[in-house]
Structure formats: C-alpha cells, structure tokens
Scaffold this active site. Structure first.
Site, PDB file in Angstrom:
ATOM      1  N   GLU A 222     -43.012  24.277 -19.345  1.00  0.00           N
ATOM      2  CA  GLU A 222     -42.950  25.634 -18.797  1.00  0.00           C
ATOM      3  C   GLU A 222     -44.281  26.379 -18.927  1.00  0.00           C
ATOM      4  OE1 GLU A 222     -39.772  28.097 -20.412  1.00  0.00           O
ATOM      5  OE2 GLU A 222     -41.075  29.858 -20.223  1.00  0.00           O
TER       6      GLU A 222
ATOM      7  N   ARG B 182     -44.378  34.963 -31.949  1.00  0.00           N
ATOM      8  CA  ARG B 182     -43.072  34.320 -32.084  1.00  0.00           C
ATOM      9  C   ARG B 182     -43.029  33.496 -33.361  1.00  0.00           C
ATOM     10  NH1 ARG B 182     -41.899  32.935 -25.642  1.00  0.00           N
ATOM     11  NH2 ARG B 182     -42.422  35.068 -25.008  1.00  0.00           N
TER      12      ARG B 182
ATOM     13  N   ARG C 132     -50.989  28.959 -23.012  1.00  0.00           N
ATOM     14  CA  ARG C 132     -50.518  27.593 -22.803  1.00  0.00           C
ATOM     15  C   ARG C 132     -51.093  26.962 -21.530  1.00  0.00           C
ATOM     16  NH1 ARG C 132     -44.139  26.071 -22.748  1.00  0.00           N
ATOM     17  NH2 ARG C 132     -44.267  26.289 -25.017  1.00  0.00           N
TER      18      ARG C 132
END
Length: 425
Positions: free
Chosen positions: A345, A258, A385
């Site tokens: 998230e 990304r 993450r």
RNA sequence: GGUGGAGUCGCCUAGUGGCCGAGGGCGCACGCCUCGAAAGCGUGUGAUGGGGCAACCUAUCCGUGGGUUCAAAUCCCACCUCCACCGCCA
C-alpha cells in the site's frame, strides 16, 4: 457516528452493514430499544419541567398561604424534575456511548468480507525486469547514503531512521511535488498540528481508549496523530460551512506517528513500517450527494502521483471488514515492490460520508437554509514509504537509481549515485 | 509559571435572582417606496433533541462542568479559551 433517525427508519441497512463488516448486528436492536426508552424518559422529564416552570412563575405572583402552598408543591416537583432529568440523561449517555461504538455504514458496492477479500480494480504499469540481482530498498538506501536505520535505532529505537543526503532530498522533492499537484488542483496547502485533543481524535473516528496505534501524552491529555486527516477533519468542527464554498479541499503536510503495537516481526527491515513518517494527505469536505464522485476524484489524483513516480501499481477495492471505523468505502493503491515480489500500500482513500462530520459537528446550509452534515473524504498523495518503491523500481545494476522525470525538478538530480564513504561508524 | 481583564443570537452590545420565554444595533432576507438604486419605513432572522402529514407545539442551549434556590445569563466552586503585562525559554 451513525444517524439515529436513519437507523430508526431503516434498521435492516445497518444490520446488513454490520454483517458485511463481520461484526455483531444485534447492536441495532440494542440501539432501538435504548432509543425508545430514552425518548419516553425525555418526554416525561419535559412535561414535569414544563409544569415546574409555570408553578415557579405563580410563586412570584402569589402571597401568604397561597404562596406557601405553591412553594411546597414546587419543592416537591423540583425533586421529581431532578430525578426525571437524571434518568433521561443517563439513558442518553448510554445511547450515545453505544452509538459511538458503531462503525460507519458501508457502501452497498463495497466487497463483503475481511482483509483478503479485496477486489482488484485495475493494474497499471509494467513491473520492472532486471538483468541483475535487484537490491532491496534498505541496501540501496545505505549504498546511496540515503537511509540510516542503524543510527535511527541508536538514537530513538527500533522502527526509527534518518533520511540523509539524497534520501532527505528525495522525500522533500516527493512531498513538494505532491503539494504542487494539490495546489494546482485547487487544494489549500496546510501544515497541521500533530498533537491533538482527545475530542479531535475521537471525532475523527479513533478510539483513544483502545487504539493501540496511538501515542499518548497523558500529562497534557494530547495525542500524536497517525495522519493529518485528524487535524484536518477537526479543523472545521462546530462550524456551519458556506454551501457555495463546497467542496473545500485541503492538502495537509505532517509527520505521522504510529506505535505499530502488535506488528512485531512484521516489516522489520528498512522503512516500510516505521513509527514516524511524513505524508501529504488530501482532505475534502463536500455535500453528501457528491461524496462518491469526490472519492473517485481523490483516487484519480493519487493515480496521477503514482504515474508521475513511474511506479507499477494496482488499485484495490477494500473489503468491508478491512475498512476503518469511519470509512464507508476505501480504495488503496499498492505499488509493486520487487524485493518482496508483491504489492504494498502506498495510498489509501476513504469516503467517510457524514460519519466524522456528525461527530465533529461540521455542517453546511442546504438550499432551504437548513443545516446538514457534510461528507468528509481523505486520500494519500505521498508518504515516506514511496521512497521504498521508487528506489527499488528505478534501481540500476551499479546501485544507482534513476529519478522519475516528473520528480527531477523537485529533487535536483536525474540519477542518484552511490555515495562515497561519508561519516564515521 | 505569575498577575489582571474578558467570554451573551453571524458580528457588536444591554442585562447583579422571577417583568430574560434574552432587549437594542449591525449584517442578512422579504416587502413598501422608486423608472431603477441608495436612503427611509415595515416585517422577519439561531442551534439541537422530542412530538406532529403539516401549520405548529415542547424541552434544552448566555465559554464548559458542577453546586445553591421553588426559580440562575445573573449567586458560589472548579476548569477551558482569549487578551494584556511580568518572568522563563527554543
């Protein structure tokens, strides 16, 4: 892509959806008008073409003057057919373009509004209480010799990192645990391409022309995926699936890329927001009437993973305005990040109904043998993450980190200890 | 990267300008036959858009996109994919 016939029958549903997303609902009327014009152009072309075909037949049977007369008429008609076809094609092109720009219809139960209008569905687990000053994930990662962002930046630039030693082991263990869980639940494990063609990207619902997140390889007209959802959605494109095989579930392992354009200054520390990370993604093809149930199942599998990682988290129902183009409903699981004092998230599961399937032409045969669009859904099982949440929540005063029990067999360690000084600076 | 070959209905295949509005075989479905099955025989067998309550009608689709022609699976151009061989290479 939304369904034009449904739009014709129930335009109000689409207007309401657009408003829930905070987008312009006048596109519905524009579509209806354009649709009307295209259909009339199409029937005009069809009758001309039909006439042309029958005259063409008589030409081959006629002779002499009669033949010459027919030829003259046929020639004239050919020009008309060409013009009529061009008009119908042009209108069809405009219609398709406009149709492709409309996001999926949101589920009626999805909360309306923007990013901050999510609804918290539940909070699970106890936030850790520390009797020492907790370190953030980067400090821990460096202490443990697990995360090296300095050299990541040296080699590749900002938002790149190396996972080394126990960091690499932690990621491999976590993703392997995710894969194992998926396999036991009946998913087919997949390692996917990370470079895809434009039609795969667009079919999945991404706008290759405008999306600032996508890395492009213009030389080859290929695109780096931001998630294995893309290759997994396109996997069955142009296929009619065996109805008995549904739901078909894949667990895709891939690196994700990304650009993170426009997020300057956000999450610049550590590996919360990076250009490249690894992910195990669930992807499901099912009958549209089963999609909502399937969505809940994907959410349940995500929660199972979070429970195994022994993380405190909450589940939110994302508001309509924060849904991706393809999603009709989205649930996120957000883990507690002690250093930030907030939830971030870790997983996201979307029900894309038949939106992607219509673009990618993924169908199945219903009980009557008629082809129907399938529904597609996706959800996260683990990502890089997660390491952030695991390190921070399970840290101890000396900087060591307790490996969650379920993860231990995959990592091969019960506790990760601060590293002796290794490597040179 | 080079050379050659190939892409037609789920699969195999016929098809070098109008009789292809795509034939045949396999598979599949249904029926006949049979105590039941196999074999045999018969019938049917795609997708998409538009019209219609419906049966049905109509257009498009022979790898993709252009072109030639009154008319293209068929002729021309470009591209894509696959296969084979050669070269290069992790």
């Amino acid at each position: 892509m939304i369904d034009l016939r449904t739009l014709r029958e129930n335009p109000d549903r689409f207007r309401a959806s657009q408003r829930a997303r905070g987008e312009d609902d006048s596109v519905v009327d524009a579509l209806l008008t354009l649709d009307e014009r295209r259909r009339s152009a199409l029937s005009g072309f069809e009758s001309l073409r039909s006439e042309q075909k029958s005259i063409g037949k008589s030409v081959s049977r006629a002779s002499g003057d009669e033949r010459d007369a027919l030829l003259a008429r046929a020639k004239d008609l050919a020009a008309q057919v060409k013009a009529a076809e061009a008009e119908a094609d042009a209108l069809g092109g405009d219609l398709d373009e406009l149709l492709m720009s409309v996001p999926n219809v949101v589920e009626e139960d999805a909360p309306p509004g923007g990013e901050d209008d999510y609804v918290v569905l539940e909070e699970i687990g106890e936030k850790p209480v520390f009797d020492f000053e907790p370190r953030d994930h980067l400090e821990l990662g460096e202490l443990l010799g697990a995360i090296d962002v300095e050299r990541g930046a040296k080699v590749s630039g900002a938002r790149f990192y190396f996972l080394r030693g126990v960091g690499a082991r932690l990621q491999l263990g976590l993703l392997n645990m995710a894969m194992q869980q998926a396999i036991e639940a009946g998913f087919t494990p997949m390692i996917t391409p990370v470079l895809v063609k434009p039609e795969s990207m667009q079919g999945t619902g991404f706008h290759i022309a405008h999306d600032k997140e996508i890395y492009r390889l213009p030389e080859d007209d290929l695109y780096l995926v931001g998630t294995s959802e893309v290759p997994l959605a396109a996997y069955h494109s142009d296929e009619i699936l065996d109805s008995d095989a549904l739901p078909i579930r894949y667990a895709g392992w891939s690196s994700c890329f990304r650009r993170e354009a426009g997020s300057y200054g956000k999450d610049t520390r550590g590996i919360i927001r990076v250009h490249q990370f690894d992910k195990v993604e669930m992807f499901s093809y099912c009958r549209p009437e089963e999609a909502q149930e399937e969505h809940r199942r994907l959410l349940a599998w995500e929660k199972e993973m979070l429970d195994k990682a022994e993380l405190p988290y909450r589940v939110i129902d994302t508001a309509a305005g924060d849904l991706g183009t393809s999603a009709a409903r989205k649930f996120d699981c957000e883990a507690w990040i002690p250093s930030q004092g907030r939830y971030r998230e870790l997983t996201s599961t979307s029900n894309c109904t038949d939106f992607q399937a219509r673009r990618l032409r993924v169908r199945y045969r219903d009980a009557d043998g008629r082809p129907q669009n399938v529904a597609t859904l996706n959800g996260t099982l683990a990502t890089t993450r997660w390491i952030v949440a695991i390190l921070e929540n399970h840290q101890q005063a000396d900087g060591s980190v307790v490996v969650p029990k379920a993860l231990r067999p995959y990592v091969g360690l019960d506790v990760i200890e601060p590293a002796k000084k290794t490597g040179s600076r």
